[in-house]
Scaffold this active site. Structure first.
Site, mmCIF file in Angstrom:
data_model
loop_
_atom_site.group_PDB
_atom_site.id
_atom_site.type_symbol
_atom_site.label_atom_id
_atom_site.label_comp_id
_atom_site.label_asym_id
_atom_site.label_seq_id
_atom_site.Cartn_x
_atom_site.Cartn_y
_atom_site.Cartn_z
ATOM 1 N N GLU A 49 51.344 27.800 -21.884
ATOM 2 C CA GLU A 49 50.753 27.034 -20.787
ATOM 3 C C GLU A 49 51.824 26.105 -20.256
ATOM 4 O O GLU A 49 52.363 25.289 -20.999
ATOM 5 C CB GLU A 49 49.599 26.208 -21.344
ATOM 6 C CG GLU A 49 48.286 26.453 -20.656
ATOM 7 C CD GLU A 49 47.210 25.557 -21.237
ATOM 8 O OE1 GLU A 49 46.378 26.090 -21.978
ATOM 9 O OE2 GLU A 49 47.220 24.358 -20.956
ATOM 10 N N ASP A 60 44.242 13.651 -17.896
ATOM 11 C CA ASP A 60 45.131 13.661 -19.054
ATOM 12 C C ASP A 60 45.267 12.288 -19.678
ATOM 13 O O ASP A 60 45.173 11.266 -19.005
ATOM 14 C CB ASP A 60 46.522 14.160 -18.639
ATOM 15 C CG ASP A 60 46.545 15.662 -18.434
ATOM 16 O OD1 ASP A 60 46.306 16.380 -19.424
ATOM 17 O OD2 ASP A 60 46.775 16.106 -17.296
ATOM 18 N N TYR A 175 38.460 28.549 -21.349
ATOM 19 C CA TYR A 175 39.096 27.426 -22.035
ATOM 20 C C TYR A 175 37.989 26.453 -22.418
ATOM 21 O O TYR A 175 37.379 25.845 -21.544
ATOM 22 C CB TYR A 175 40.102 26.768 -21.091
ATOM 23 C CG TYR A 175 40.977 25.686 -21.699
ATOM 24 C CD1 TYR A 175 40.452 24.666 -22.483
ATOM 25 C CD2 TYR A 175 42.352 25.677 -21.478
ATOM 26 C CE1 TYR A 175 41.250 23.683 -23.040
ATOM 27 C CE2 TYR A 175 43.171 24.688 -22.018
ATOM 28 C CZ TYR A 175 42.611 23.698 -22.799
ATOM 29 O OH TYR A 175 43.410 22.711 -23.330
#
Lengths: 275, 405
Positions: A49, A60, A175
């Protein structure tokens, strides 16, 4: 068949789970990212990734936010990110690369140009964290038509009804974001991960990767017992940060240290599948 | 030119879009909560008990309606158009932000949330959020850029007095956009018990619509008050825009009155031709940030640029999506005023009217100073005086070279 489906099919045949390491393109600089990238398959990466740096990565945690900041400061751009993929492909034609990031830099590049250039560079999939199913058609449709998988995310807040929406149009793999939060913070309990993966499998044949909060070989092993892949990002990116000298330049041994850590994670993932 | 729509007041569509703008560009973890919020808000809007409670709090807690005031000396000084101020600075906590904070905290309570968070730039929205959190006994964390904490000390102390935790944000430019990133991070981590009280008409759907609806009380009151004062509707409405909540609140009820001109004033900082401004419409391009598609200040590579304005509340590199839609439709004019023009307007208003306006609102006044002299005396302008300037005296003193510590 695509590189992603080939890779998952081969892993399944060998009863192995995938290790998916994440690094940010251009962190701490272009050359070092390329050295890490080149070494990742041998260190145990089954899929890579690659983060497309963005100035405002609001999904994040601090580790990846700082990594994106370092990359941008060192001159990272979308063009340079795709250069990394293209150069990697010259030496490796089988390890899938999934580009991960935010929508704004793709919009700025131009959606059609981005899809075309990403495919030509040798990318295999996209994870765009701020494009939920409600908003992703304008990227997903041209991307899937060009052979790029658009990976959808499921989370602890996804009900069964919501999962149906998420899985309708998903490709490549699913995911599973194992904690409600940002990257690199809390870790999920193994039993919760097992239950979530089972719920997704009940609705989809796609492989399930699990990420968020996996920092050690032991945690990677746990995830590998339940899921088809374990994604490790912040822990690797933190190793890159730790390998910088006082001027923010890569100190000797940074690449070796990072790849060594990835090898340890790989051993963990392998242990997770032993009978 | 494209045909004008039948109404400018029907947006957004069911997916939260104003034309191509708006939407829900958030991580999947937040989607179920946003869908719930949308449903809950739709129910609340139709619930007489909710509306009654909101109306009563507006009256006795905020002090609404805020007066419409004829700025006689400013009008005479400029020698042209007749200028009214909509006195939002007289609201409890000193700005219009309390209007949407009250509405959102009632929704938080309805949804069983025990904690609220907010981002703040000038601190007005943070103070408003801390205030309603105290009033309803909810835990409150306010995210504020470290740079803004430094230039808005009085508001930081105010928030702490009200029992809120003020979390300094040091990432990026350490201003409003970074505070919003951090608030989003905190929200996604505490989605089970936390309500995010967004401070402007931006963010993911339904926020731009919801905040607009709560702020529209400004325009609804103005309509009644100007009819009483002048026996007719105004010729022009003027408001400052950062994210755009006070402008949207004033404009929205009048959007379908084609004769009324609307000017929204962006912060031009050192000038829109420099790289030191906060004028997203005059100097930005389409993009996606903080949950919505809108105009942003950004590099050609799609990295968000740092905004600059002397007023912390306008120091944001984006703008609410409905504003972009109204700009492209040509319904609202987007103009700008520089730091220096805002400072001059700040001083003139203090001297002529005995009102110290917020630096944000001073941008709108600066625009009026430019245009009023050339307009006829029967041209009626309503300016939204969105906040009071007590919080800005340190910034202004510094800009004027005065020492007041």
């Amino acid at each position: 068949m695509t590189r992603l489906t080939d890779r998952f099919a081969a892993l399944k045949a060998e009863n192995r789970a995938a290790l998916i390491p994440f690094i940010v393109a251009g962190d701490p600089d272009h050359a070092t990212t390329f050295d890490i990238l080149k070494g990742l398959p041998e260190a145990g990466a089954d899929i890579i990734e690659l983060g497309m740096p963005f100035s405002d990565p609001s999904a994040d945690g601090p580790a990846i936010e700082k990594a994106a900041g370092r990359a941008l400061k060192a001159g990272a751009s979308m063009v340079r990110t795709l250069d990394l993929v293209r150069d990697f492909r010259k030496g490796d034609t089988t390890t899938p690369i999934v580009l991960m990031g935010y929508f704004n830099p793709i919009m700025a590049y131009g959606i059609d140009a981005f899809v075309k250039d990403a495919v030509n560079a040798g990318a295999d999939g996209l994870i765009i964290v701020d494009l939920p199913p409600e908003e992703d058609a304008e990227l997903r449709e041209p991307a899937t038509a060009a052979g790029l998988s658009v990976i959808r995310l499921a989370t602890p807040t996804s009900t069964d009804a919501r999962l149906a929406t998420i899985l309708d149009g998903a490709s490549g793999f699913v995911y599973y974001v194992s904690v409600a939060g940002v990257t690199g913070q809390k870790s999920a309990a193994s039993t919760d991960i097992a239950a979530a993966v089972a719920r997704i499998r009940a609705q989809s044949d796609l492989p399930v990767a699990v990420g968020f909060g996996i920092r050690t070989p032991e945690q990677a092993a746990e995830v590998a017992t339940h899921a088809d892949a374990a994604v490790v990002g912040s822990a690797i990116v933190s190793r890159i940060e730790a390998g910088l000298d006082e001027n923010g330049k890569p100190a000797d041994g940074l690449v070796r240290e990072v790849l060594g850590f990835v090898s340890g994670l790989k051993a963990g993932v392998a242990r997770g599948r032993k009978p | 030119m494209a045909d004008a729509p039948n109404s400018y007041r029907t947006g957004p569509d069911e997916r939260g879009h104003f034309g191509p703008y708006g939407g829900r560009y958030v991580s999947e973890t937040l989607m179920p909560l946003l869908l719930d919020l949308e449903k809950e808000y739709a129910k609340a809007k139709e619930d007489p008990a909710f509306l009654t409670e909101l109306a009563e709090l507006n009256r006795v807690y905020i002090g609404r309606p805020s007066p419409l005031y004829y700025a006689e000396r400013l009008t005479e000084h400029l020698g042209g158009a007749k200028i009214y101020f909509k006195r939002e600075e007289l609201n409890h906590t000193g700005a219009h932000k309390i209007n949407h904070a009250i509405g959102q905290v009632l929704l938080a309570k309805r949804m069983g949330k025990t904690r609220v968070i907010a981002e703040t730039g000038a601190g007005q929205h943070g103070v408003a959020t801390a205030t309603v959190a105290a009033r309803f006994g909810l835990e409150c964390t306010v995210f504020m850029g470290a740079v803004d904490i430094e230039r808005q000390k009085p508001n930081v102390f105010r928030m702490k007095l009200l029992g809120a935790e003020v979390q300094p944000v040091t990432s990026g430019s350490a201003t409003l956009k970074d505070a919003m990133n951090e608030a989003l991070r905190n929200w996604v981590t505490n989605v089970h018990d936390t309500f995010y009280i967004i401070g402007t008409v931006a963010g993911p759907h339904p926020y731009p619509m919801m905040v607009r609806d709560f702020q529209s009380i400004i325009g609804r009151e103005t309509r009644e008050q100007i009819m009483e004062a002048e026996g007719r509707l105004p010729n022009r409405l003027v408001a400052c825009v950062g994210g755009g909540s006070n402008a949207m609140g004033l404009f929205h009820p009048f959007l379908d009155e084609p004769e009324i001109v609307m000017d929204a004033v962006e912060a031009a900082g050192h000038g829109v031709d420099t790289d030191q401004h906060a004028a997203s419409i005059s100097g930005g391009t389409p993009g996606v940030l903080h949950g919505n598609r809108t105009y942003l200040l950004q590099t050609p590579d799609g990295q968000i640029a740092e905004a600059h304005s002397i007023s912390a509340g306008l120091d944001y590199p984006g703008i609410g999506p409905e504003h972009v839609w109204l700009h492209e439709a040509g319904r609202v004019n987007y103009v700008s005023a520089t730091d220096d023009e805002a400072l001059a307007a700040f001083r003139l208003t203090a001297e002529l009217e005995g009102i110290i306006p917020a630096l944000e609102s001073s941008h709108a006044i600066a625009h009026i100073i430019r245009i009023a002299p050339d307009l006829p005396k029967d041209h009626v302008i309503v300016l939204n005086l969105s906040g009071r300037g007590d919080k800005d005296i340190f910034t202004v003193a510094k800009a004027l070279g005065a020492e007041i510590d």
